[in-house]
Design an enzyme around this catalytic site. Structure first.
Site, PDB file in Angstrom:
ATOM      1  N   ASP A  79       0.864  -1.181   0.000  1.00 31.70           N
ATOM      2  CA  ASP A  79       0.000   0.000   0.000  1.00 31.70           C
ATOM      3  C   ASP A  79       0.903   1.234   0.000  1.00 31.70           C
ATOM      4  OD1 ASP A  79       0.913   0.218   2.599  1.00 31.70           O
ATOM      5  OD2 ASP A  79      -1.068   0.223   3.545  1.00 31.70           O
ATOM      6  N   CYS A 124       3.218  -3.225   4.031  1.00 26.95           N
ATOM      7  CA  CYS A 124       2.310  -2.142   4.420  1.00 26.95           C
ATOM      8  C   CYS A 124       2.958  -1.464   5.625  1.00 26.95           C
ATOM      9  CB  CYS A 124       0.889  -2.642   4.678  1.00 26.95           C
ATOM     10  SG  CYS A 124       0.659  -3.707   6.121  1.00 26.95           S
ATOM     11  N   THR A 137       2.632  -1.994   8.866  1.00 26.67           N
ATOM     12  CA  THR A 137       3.072  -2.971   9.869  1.00 26.67           C
ATOM     13  C   THR A 137       3.369  -4.344   9.290  1.00 26.67           C
ATOM     14  OG1 THR A 137       0.798  -3.652  10.208  1.00 26.67           O
ATOM     15  CG2 THR A 137       1.636  -1.885  11.647  1.00 26.67           C
ATOM     16  N   HIS A 151      10.049 -23.576   9.235  1.00 25.02           N
ATOM     17  CA  HIS A 151       8.958 -24.252   9.948  1.00 25.02           C
ATOM     18  C   HIS A 151       7.607 -24.125   9.252  1.00 25.02           C
ATOM     19  CE1 HIS A 151      10.941 -24.423  14.217  1.00 25.02           C
ATOM     20  NE2 HIS A 151      11.802 -24.700  13.253  1.00 25.02           N
ATOM     21  N   HIS A 182       7.360 -30.667  10.592  1.00 19.94           N
ATOM     22  CA  HIS A 182       6.588 -29.456  10.311  1.00 19.94           C
ATOM     23  C   HIS A 182       5.566 -29.667   9.188  1.00 19.94           C
ATOM     24  CE1 HIS A 182       9.336 -27.409  12.942  1.00 19.94           C
ATOM     25  NE2 HIS A 182      10.356 -27.800  12.213  1.00 19.94           N
TER      26      HIS A 182
HETATM   27  C1  RB5 Z   1      -2.166   2.413   6.534  1.00 26.50           C
HETATM   28  O1  RB5 Z   1      -2.283   3.591   7.263  1.00 26.50           O
HETATM   29  C2  RB5 Z   1      -1.916   1.233   7.485  1.00 26.50           C
HETATM   30  O2  RB5 Z   1      -3.056   0.982   8.222  1.00 26.50           O
HETATM   31  C3  RB5 Z   1      -1.466   0.013   6.727  1.00 26.50           C
HETATM   32  O3  RB5 Z   1      -0.333   0.309   6.002  1.00 26.50           O
HETATM   33  C4  RB5 Z   1      -1.125  -1.216   7.527  1.00 26.50           C
HETATM   34  O4  RB5 Z   1      -0.222  -0.913   8.554  1.00 26.50           O
HETATM   35  C5  RB5 Z   1      -2.248  -2.042   7.979  1.00 26.50           C
HETATM   36  O5  RB5 Z   1      -2.062  -3.111   8.592  1.00 26.50           O
END
Ligand code: RB5
Length: 151
Positions: A8, A65, A67, A98, A133
């Site tokens: 994203d 993304c 996180t 694994h 596994h």
């Molecule tokens: C975008 O702001 C953020 O929510 C996205 O990049 C991600 O971290 C979602 O899990």
């Protein structure tokens, strides 16, 4: 190896860096976007990468993304996908050893480019251990049949 990449807006810059890193390593890149910093929805790109891997268009997926979490959840909705969020060399290595992960997800707001590159390098250099596994991964695959309503 042909590798599908997707992100994203939050992961765009890191996705570009990782695609270049992988291309330098001799891999063929299937870039499924996004193409800039404009706000987009991570499920669209997680799904695109997941479908590319599940269809065999690419052998491996890399998703980014903010996180790594949201895009991994989306990719994991595609049957045949085992997407793992990795944060470092150890989590990347174990995701292959694994879990036989076939999509690697990273959080651009959590890890820097060098750590991300090292993690990807470790993932690519590691072999799936199978053995004990394998049955567990088979059980994960069996959950896809539950989802389809099969017995
Ligand atoms: C975008 O702001 C953020 O929510 C996205 O990049 C991600 O971290 C979602 O899990």
């Amino acid at each position: 190896m042909r590798i599908a990449v997707g992100s994203d807006h939050a992961g765009f810059s890191l996705k570009q860096e990782l695609a270049a890193f992988l291309a330098e390593g001799g891999h063929e890149i299937e870039d499924l976007g996004t193409t800039g910093d404009e706000r987009v929805d991570y499920p669209d790109f997680g799904a695109a990468v997941g479908r590319a891997v599940a269809s065999g268009s690419s052998e491996l997926g890399v998703c980014v993304c903010g996180t790594g979490i949201g895009i991994s959840i989306a990719a994991n909705k595609v049957d045949g996908v085992r997407a793992a969020v990795v944060h470092d060399v150890t989590s990347a290595r174990l995701a292959k050893e694994h879990n036989d992960a076939n999509v690697v997800c990273l959080g651009a707001r959590l890890v820097g480019p060098e750590v991300a590159q090292e993690a990807l390098h470790a993932f690519l250099a590691t072999t799936w251990q199978a053995g004990r596994h394998a049955e567990r991964v088979d059980k994960i695959t069996a959950l896809e049949h539950d989802r389809q309503g099969a017995t």
